[in-house]
Design a protein around this motif. Structure first.
Motif, short mmCIF file in Angstrom:
data_model
loop_
_atom_site.label_atom_id
_atom_site.label_comp_id
_atom_site.label_asym_id
_atom_site.label_seq_id
_atom_site.Cartn_x
_atom_site.Cartn_y
_atom_site.Cartn_z
N ARG A 262 0.82 -1.21 0.00
CA ARG A 262 0.00 0.00 0.00
C ARG A 262 0.85 1.26 0.00
NH1 ARG A 262 -5.06 0.74 1.90
NH2 ARG A 262 -4.68 2.79 1.00
N ALA A 263 0.42 2.28 -0.74
CA ALA A 263 1.05 3.60 -0.67
C ALA A 263 -0.06 4.60 -0.40
CB ALA A 263 1.76 3.92 -1.98
N VAL A 264 0.06 5.32 0.73
CA VAL A 264 -0.98 6.26 1.14
C VAL A 264 -0.38 7.66 1.18
CG1 VAL A 264 -2.53 6.87 3.06
CG2 VAL A 264 -2.06 4.46 2.55
N ILE A 265 -1.08 8.63 0.61
CA ILE A 265 -0.55 10.00 0.59
C ILE A 265 -0.61 10.62 1.99
CG2 ILE A 265 -1.01 12.34 -0.27
CD1 ILE A 265 -1.77 11.11 -2.92
N ASP A 266 0.53 11.24 2.37
CA ASP A 266 0.59 11.96 3.65
C ASP A 266 1.45 13.21 3.39
OD1 ASP A 266 0.45 12.61 6.35
OD2 ASP A 266 2.29 11.52 6.82
N GLY A 267 0.81 14.35 3.21
CA GLY A 267 1.53 15.57 2.89
C GLY A 267 2.19 15.46 1.52
N THR B 49 -2.60 2.20 -4.68
CA THR B 49 -2.96 3.53 -4.19
C THR B 49 -4.47 3.74 -4.13
OG1 THR B 49 -2.34 4.21 -6.44
CG2 THR B 49 -0.86 4.87 -4.67
N ASP B 50 -5.25 2.82 -4.75
CA ASP B 50 -6.71 2.90 -4.60
C ASP B 50 -7.26 1.49 -4.40
OD1 ASP B 50 -9.39 3.23 -4.63
OD2 ASP B 50 -9.48 4.36 -6.51
N PRO B 51 -7.44 1.08 -3.13
CA PRO B 51 -7.89 -0.29 -2.88
C PRO B 51 -9.34 -0.53 -3.29
CG PRO B 51 -7.46 0.88 -0.79
CD PRO B 51 -7.17 1.84 -1.90
N GLU B 52 -10.12 0.55 -3.51
CA GLU B 52 -11.53 0.38 -3.89
C GLU B 52 -11.70 0.14 -5.39
OE1 GLU B 52 -13.47 0.22 -1.38
OE2 GLU B 52 -11.91 0.94 -0.02
N GLY C 91 -5.95 0.60 -9.69
CA GLY C 91 -5.63 1.26 -8.43
C GLY C 91 -4.15 1.14 -8.08
N ILE C 92 -3.30 1.06 -9.12
CA ILE C 92 -1.86 0.81 -8.90
C ILE C 92 -1.06 2.02 -9.38
CG2 ILE C 92 0.09 -0.61 -9.72
CD1 ILE C 92 -1.90 -2.96 -9.90
N SER C 93 -0.05 2.43 -8.58
CA SER C 93 0.84 3.53 -9.02
C SER C 93 2.28 3.06 -9.04
CB SER C 93 0.67 4.75 -8.12
OG SER C 93 -0.66 5.23 -8.24
N MET D 60 -1.37 9.03 -11.27
CA MET D 60 -1.77 8.18 -10.13
C MET D 60 -2.78 7.11 -10.62
SD MET D 60 -1.95 8.96 -6.50
CE MET D 60 -3.04 8.52 -5.19
N ASN D 61 -2.62 5.91 -10.13
CA ASN D 61 -3.52 4.77 -10.43
C ASN D 61 -3.44 4.28 -11.88
OD1 ASN D 61 -4.51 4.65 -7.79
ND2 ASN D 61 -5.96 6.30 -8.21
N ARG D 62 -2.43 4.74 -12.63
CA ARG D 62 -2.25 4.26 -14.01
C ARG D 62 -0.98 3.41 -14.12
NH1 ARG D 62 -5.78 4.35 -17.87
NH2 ARG D 62 -4.23 4.88 -19.44
N GLY D 63 -0.41 3.02 -12.97
CA GLY D 63 0.89 2.33 -12.96
C GLY D 63 0.87 0.98 -13.67
N TRP D 64 -0.29 0.32 -13.71
CA TRP D 64 -0.37 -0.99 -14.34
C TRP D 64 0.06 -0.93 -15.81
CZ3 TRP D 64 -0.26 -5.83 -13.33
CH2 TRP D 64 -0.60 -6.74 -14.34
N TYR D 65 -0.37 0.14 -16.48
CA TYR D 65 -0.12 0.25 -17.93
C TYR D 65 1.36 0.52 -18.18
CZ TYR D 65 -5.05 0.23 -17.38
OH TYR D 65 -6.30 -0.16 -16.99
N MET D 66 2.00 1.26 -17.24
CA MET D 66 3.44 1.50 -17.38
C MET D 66 4.19 0.20 -17.14
SD MET D 66 3.38 4.88 -15.11
CE MET D 66 1.89 5.83 -15.27
N ALA D 67 3.74 -0.56 -16.13
CA ALA D 67 4.42 -1.82 -15.82
C ALA D 67 4.35 -2.78 -17.01
CB ALA D 67 3.78 -2.47 -14.59
N ALA D 68 3.24 -2.76 -17.75
CA ALA D 68 3.12 -3.64 -18.92
C ALA D 68 4.20 -3.31 -19.94
CB ALA D 68 1.73 -3.50 -19.53
#
Ligand SMILES: Cc1cc2nc3c(=O)[nH]c(=O)nc-3n(C[C@H](O)[C@H](O)[C@H](O)COP(=O)(O)OP(=O)(O)OC[C@H]3O[C@@H](n4cnc5c(N)ncnc54)[C@H](O)[C@@H]3O)c2cc1C
Length: 392
Positions: free
Chosen positions: A144-149, A176-179, A185-187, A231-239
Motif C-alpha cells: 500500500r502507498a498512502v498519501i501523507d503531505g 494507491t486505490d484499494p476500492e 488502483g496501482i501507481s 496516479m492509479n495508471r501504474g499498471w499500464y506503465m508496468a506492462a
C-alpha cells in the motif's frame, strides 16, 4: 527467406565491440554461465569502462545523453556482451527497464535526474513488482502507498527482487486505490533503498547463490514527485516495462556460447567407451540444440527489427523469452544425460566437468522459465494477442 545480413557499418561496429571485449576481458576472467552479479567490484569496474565510452546504453537518444545508435547496433552490442559473458552487474535493470520506461512515461524532471545517473553508472536499479501472494496475477498486489503531505507512506513486501542487494534504487508497484478494480488502483513509484523503514533480505536458491531478495517496507516515505505518470495508471506503465524485459538476444547468445564450449569439450570425451561425438544419440541431441538455439536467435532478431521500426514488441517478446528459456532447460537436461554421473560434480570439486557447468546450468535454467513471467503466462499472452484466441 528473410535476409538477416548486417550492413558494413553494423559489421564494423560488431568488430569494434569484439575488439574491446578481447582487450578488456581476458579469457580467464570471463564469468562462467552460472555466476551471479556477486563479484560487484569486478562488475562495477567493467561497467564503468563501458560508461566512459557511452556504451552502457548505446541506443538511448542523444537528447537523454545516449549515443543514439540504431536498435540493430544495440542488439549487436547486447549479443556480444552476452556471448562473452561480460560482467554487467545490475546495470540491466536501469538500462533495460527503468530508462526506457521513464523515456515513455517519466516527467522531464525525472528524466533529468535519473537517465544521466544510469548512463554514468552511478546508480543501479532493481525491479520491485512481485509480492509473496502476487506473481502471475501481478495486478492483485497489496503493497500500500498512502498519501501523507508531500509523501507516499509505503507498507508491505516485495519478493524475488533480483539484485536488490546491489542496487541503490528500485521501481515499485504499489496499491494507491484499494476500492478501484485491481488494474486501476496501482501507481508506479521510484524509491531509494536506503530510505528509513526499507529492508532488503537476500534469498538463497537451490544452486546456493542469492540472486534475489525479499524487500520489506515499514512506513517508508517516498516523495510524491517520485511517482511516474498519473496516479492509479501504474499498471499500464508496468506492462511496457515487462515488454522491454522479455525482449533480448542475450539468452540465445549465451546458449550459443555454451553449446560451442560443450562441443569443444566433447571432442576429447568418451561416452559408453566410445568417443562422445561418434555416439549417434549425442550427435542428434547436439544437432537439435544447434537448430533450436539458432531459432531462438532469429526470433530475438525479429523482436529487435520491430523495435528498430519504433514498435514495442508484445507477444513477439513473449515468444522470444519463452522459447529461449525453454531451450535452455532442454540444453541443461541434455548435459545431465551426456555427462551422466560426472554431471553431478559441482564447481568446487576439482574433477568437475567444464568447471561444474552441468549441475549449475541445470539448476539455474529452472528459474529462467519463471522469471519475467512464467512459460504458462507467456503462452497465454501469445494465445490471446498473437493468435487472437479468447481469454479463459
Ligand atoms: C530468477 C527469478 C528472478 C526474478 N526477479 C524478479 C524481479 O527482479 N522483480 C520482480 O518483481 N519479480 C521477479 N521474479 C518473480 C517472477 O516474476 C514471478 O516468480 C513469476 O511472475 C511467477 O509468479 P509466482 O512465483 O508468484 O508464481 P505463481 O503466480 O503463484 O504461479 C505458480 C504456477 O501457476 C501457474 N499459473 C499462474 N497463473 C496462471 C494462469 N493464469 N494460467 C496458467 N498458469 C498459471 C504459473 O505458470 C506457475 O507455474 C523473479 C523470479 C525468478 C524465478
Amino acid at each position: 527467406m528473410p535476409d538477416f545480413r548486417f550492413t558494413p557499418d553494423e559489421e564494423a561496429f560488431r568488430d569494434e565491440v569484439a575488439g574491446f571485449l578481447r582487450a578488456e576481458l581476458p579469457a580467464d576472467s570471463q564469468r562462467s554461465v552460472y555466476e551471479e552479479v556477486s563479484d560487484v567490484d569486478a562488475s562495477k569496474a567493467f561497467t564503468d569502462k563501458l560508461a566512459r565510452r557511452g556504451w552502457l546504453a548505446p541506443a538511448w537518444p542523444t537528447e537523454y545523453g545516449g549515443l543514439g545508435l540504431s536498435h540493430m547496433k544495440q542488439m549487436i552490442y547486447n549479443e556480444a556482451m552476452a556471448y562473452h559473458r561480460a560482467p554487467l552487474g545490475q546495470t540491466w535493470c536501469g538500462v533495460g527497464l527503468v530508462g526506457p520506461t521513464l523515456m515513455v512515461y517519466g516527467s522531464e524532471e525525472q528524466k533529468q535526474e535519473h537517465l544521466g545517473a544510469i548512463l554514468r553508472n552511478e546508480v543501479w536499479w532493481a525491479q520491485g513488482f512481485s509480492e509473496p501472494n502476487s506473481g502471475s496475477d501481478l495486478a492483485s498486489l497489496q503493497t500500500r502507498a498512502v498519501i501523507d503531505g508531500d509523501d507516499f507512506v509505503v507498507n508491505g513486501s516485495k519478493i524475488w527482487t533480483s539484485g536488490a542487494q546491489y542496487a541503490q534504487k528500485v521501481i515499485l508497484l504499489t496499491r494507491t486505490d484499494p476500492e478501484a478494480p485491481k488494474h486501476k488502483g496501482i501507481s508506479f513509484l521510484l524509491a531509494d533503498i536506503d530510505s528509513p523503514g526499507f529492508r532488503v533480505q537476500p534469498l538463497v536458491d537451490m544452486s546456493g547463490h542469492a540472486p534475489f531478495n525479499q524487500m520489506f517496507f515499514e512506513d517508508v516515505r517516498i516523495p510524491r514527485r517520485n511517482m511516474v505518470g498519473e496516479m492509479n495508471r501504474g499498471w499500464y506503465m508496468a506492462a511496457t516495462t515487462l515488454d522491454f524485459e522479455r525482449s533480448g538476444v542475450d539468452r540465445a547468445a549465451s546458449l550459443r556460447r555454451s553449446l560451442e564450449e560443450v562441443v569443444a569439450h566433447l571432442h576429447g570425451h568418451r561416452v559408453h567407451g566410445r568417443p562422445a561425438l561418434e555416439d549417434w544419440q549425442t550427435r542428434a541431441t547436439l544437432t537439435q540444440l544447434k537448430i533450436e538455439i539458432d531459432v531462438a536467435r532469429w526470433i530475438a532478431y525479429q523482436v529487435a527489427s520491430l523495435q528498430a521500426q519504433g514498435k514495442i514488441p508484445n507477444y513477439e517478446a513473449s515468444m522470444s523469452k519463452l522459447f529461449a528459456s525453454e531451450v535452455g532447460q532442454r540444453f541443461a537436461r541434455a548435459l545431465m544425460e551426456i555427462y551422466d554421473l560426472q554431471a553431478q560434480l559441482r564447481p568446487e570439486d576439482p574433477r568437475a566437468t567444464l568447471g561444474g557447468l552441468p549441475p549449475m546450468f541445470y539448476m539455474t535454467t529452472v528459474p529462467s522459465t519463471i522469471a519475467a513471467g512464467s512459460s504458462e503466462i507467456q503462452r497465454n499472452i501469445i494465445a490471446t494477442r498473437g493468435l487472437g484466441l479468447p481469454r479463459i
